[in-house]
Motif scaffolding. Structure first.
Motif, PDB file in Angstrom:
ATOM      1  N   ARG A 235       0.896  -1.153   0.000  1.00 22.11           N
ATOM      2  CA  ARG A 235       0.000   0.000   0.000  1.00 22.11           C
ATOM      3  C   ARG A 235       0.922   1.187   0.000  1.00 22.11           C
ATOM      4  NH1 ARG A 235      -0.310   2.506   4.894  1.00 22.11           N
ATOM      5  NH2 ARG A 235       0.837   1.391   6.496  1.00 22.11           N
ATOM      6  N   PRO A 236       0.430   2.357  -0.409  1.00 25.24           N
ATOM      7  CA  PRO A 236       1.356   3.492  -0.522  1.00 25.24           C
ATOM      8  C   PRO A 236       1.920   3.855   0.846  1.00 25.24           C
ATOM      9  CG  PRO A 236      -0.872   4.088  -1.262  1.00 25.24           C
ATOM     10  CD  PRO A 236      -0.926   2.668  -0.834  1.00 25.24           C
ATOM     11  N   HIS A 241       3.265  10.073  -0.425  1.00 21.63           N
ATOM     12  CA  HIS A 241       2.197  11.021  -0.740  1.00 21.63           C
ATOM     13  C   HIS A 241       2.683  12.449  -0.871  1.00 21.63           C
ATOM     14  CE1 HIS A 241      -0.914   8.080  -0.308  1.00 21.63           C
ATOM     15  NE2 HIS A 241      -0.246   7.636   0.732  1.00 21.63           N
TER      16      HIS A 241
ATOM     17  N   VAL B   1      -5.564   7.013  -0.711  1.00 25.06           N
ATOM     18  CA  VAL B   1      -5.730   6.767   0.724  1.00 25.06           C
ATOM     19  C   VAL B   1      -7.143   7.109   1.158  1.00 25.06           C
ATOM     20  CG1 VAL B   1      -5.033   7.493   3.017  1.00 25.06           C
ATOM     21  CG2 VAL B   1      -3.299   7.141   1.252  1.00 25.06           C
ATOM     22  N   ALA B  97      -6.159  -2.860   7.265  1.00 21.59           N
ATOM     23  CA  ALA B  97      -5.326  -3.693   6.391  1.00 21.59           C
ATOM     24  C   ALA B  97      -6.062  -4.991   6.043  1.00 21.59           C
ATOM     25  CB  ALA B  97      -3.988  -3.993   7.064  1.00 21.59           C
ATOM     26  N   PRO B 102      -6.943   1.106   1.787  1.00 14.97           N
ATOM     27  CA  PRO B 102      -5.708   1.896   1.842  1.00 14.97           C
ATOM     28  C   PRO B 102      -5.780   2.927   2.969  1.00 14.97           C
ATOM     29  CG  PRO B 102      -6.667   1.908  -0.388  1.00 14.97           C
ATOM     30  CD  PRO B 102      -7.696   1.333   0.547  1.00 14.97           C
ATOM     31  N   GLU B 104      -3.235   5.689   5.639  1.00 10.75           N
ATOM     32  CA  GLU B 104      -1.964   6.364   5.890  1.00 10.75           C
ATOM     33  C   GLU B 104      -1.888   6.647   7.382  1.00 10.75           C
ATOM     34  OE1 GLU B 104      -1.457   9.978   3.652  1.00 10.75           O
ATOM     35  OE2 GLU B 104       0.147  10.704   4.965  1.00 10.75           O
TER      36      GLU B 104
END
Lengths: 242, 242
Positions: A235-236, A241, B1, B97, B102, B104
């Protein structure tokens, strides 16, 4: 306030605080650590004098802050991470207090939480870790070393700052003290930065696996490291970002 | 995200990160801790749905985040301090998860450094403390308690989160384990907030002196506390600037 002791955060420029950025944008003099993100240095006004701390003794830095403040300049001392967590900010604060100069401490996001987080590791987690031991692997003065035997007996998560150069010695001491060689461990180099590198391995082999990583790096030892198998899956990353 | 797990910082709204504020200002749904500063709640867009976490189980919070994210809403989970330092953010991250959503993690300034700093206490300081032990005084599950005897033997600074209700019991255990009763200690209640209260006393009497302080509060034990006699002398507190 004549001097702001400002935590820049762990590396990623987006992790400075709103108050820290406010002081940075209004300063006349910026005294900064070498590893502070270039994007943050660019936030100081064009007229601001920029002084890198690199190569200066702590005493010289203290004197610089006092001298510029006496010239009625608005000084920002921008420090990596948090000023008071292995940042030697206490020494700068004492110098300012003793010189009668008004100052403000603006805390920063410490590598302690942010760098493991960027590798998918929560340093506390229910049933896995309700205690953290934080220690410096290298100290500025030769008369002190951590008691790795006592540290090995502590439950929860161990986080070692500035331990990269002594990784083999530190992990050997922990193993010799009886720490389980299968304890999950990670070394995160240049955490939260675009060039972040993470190595995960059991305690028995982490030193060998991570020895070629670039500084700065954090060693994390404890069962919370295993959560990164889920949390650091594709995942990023936060850093991606920005 | 779709979801941001954002650390709000220790209380003072100026101590949120730039990245955290950016996500907050762009969210559709804000799920927040009770103790987050009202100024930060006001930063969410007027259209944003605001949900207080108060009274909800951790499982319900996890489900809320997953459900709103599946509705393609931009969700911010705003947590006091740092999400991964006694914030149970790891549980929320795992839920996201596992649901394939997604997310952050935006770390925050933890009370660990910021709250002692606001009382003039650097938690590390050359020759005084190069190690920190961080522990939760109260845990969410009854099957665990810290080993106060082992903790009492650790050098450096001890920081206890969520220990106010058990202050007498914790300090008695430390003293019984042989911790020097003259060790400087402080309890900082509502640190970095306008209504911050600080009580300093030797370990032997801190519990009695601090028992009537309001939560949340941090207990700090160690020689670094004595630096606050110089660093917390009359000068504007950080919080007073905002």
């Amino acid at each position: 306030v004549n001097v702001g002791l400002v935590g820049a955060g762990p590396g990623d420029p987006g992790l400075i605080t709103v108050r820290g950025l406010e002081l940075l944008r209004a300063c006349d003099v910026l005294v900064h650590d070498r590893l502070v993100a270039p994007e943050l240095l660019d936030e100081a006004p064009p007229h601001a004098v920029r002084v890198s701390r690199e190569g200066l003794s702590q005493e010289s830095v203290n004197d610089l802050l006092v001298d510029y403040a006496r010239l009625r300049q608005r000084v920002v001392r921008l420090k990596g991470g948090d000023p008071f967590l292995f940042g030697r900010g206490g020494e700068e604060a004492l110098a300012l207090a003793r010189a009668g100069i008004p100052f403000e401490v603006v805390p920063g996001v410490s590598a302690l939480t942010a760098v493991p987080a960027a590798a998918g590791i929560p340093i506390t987690h229910r049933r896995l870790a309700a205690q953290i031991t934080v220690v410096a692997g290298r100290t500025e003065h030769a008369d002190f070393d951590a008691d790795w035997h006592a540290i090995a007996d502590q439950p929860g998560t161990l986080v070692v700052f500035m331990g990269l150069a002594r990784l083999g010695e530190i992990t050997a001491a922990l193993l010799e003290a009886g720490k389980d060689p299968d304890t999950p461990a990670a070394v995160i180099a240049r955490g939260t930065r675009p060039d972040q590198h993470v190595v995960r391995a059991p305690l028995r082999s982490i030193a060998q696996r991570a020895e070629r990583l670039p500084p700065p790096a954090l060693l994390v030892v404890g069962h919370v490291v295993s959560l990164s198998e889920i949390l650091d899956a594709p995942r990023p990353a936060a850093a991606a970002h920005r």
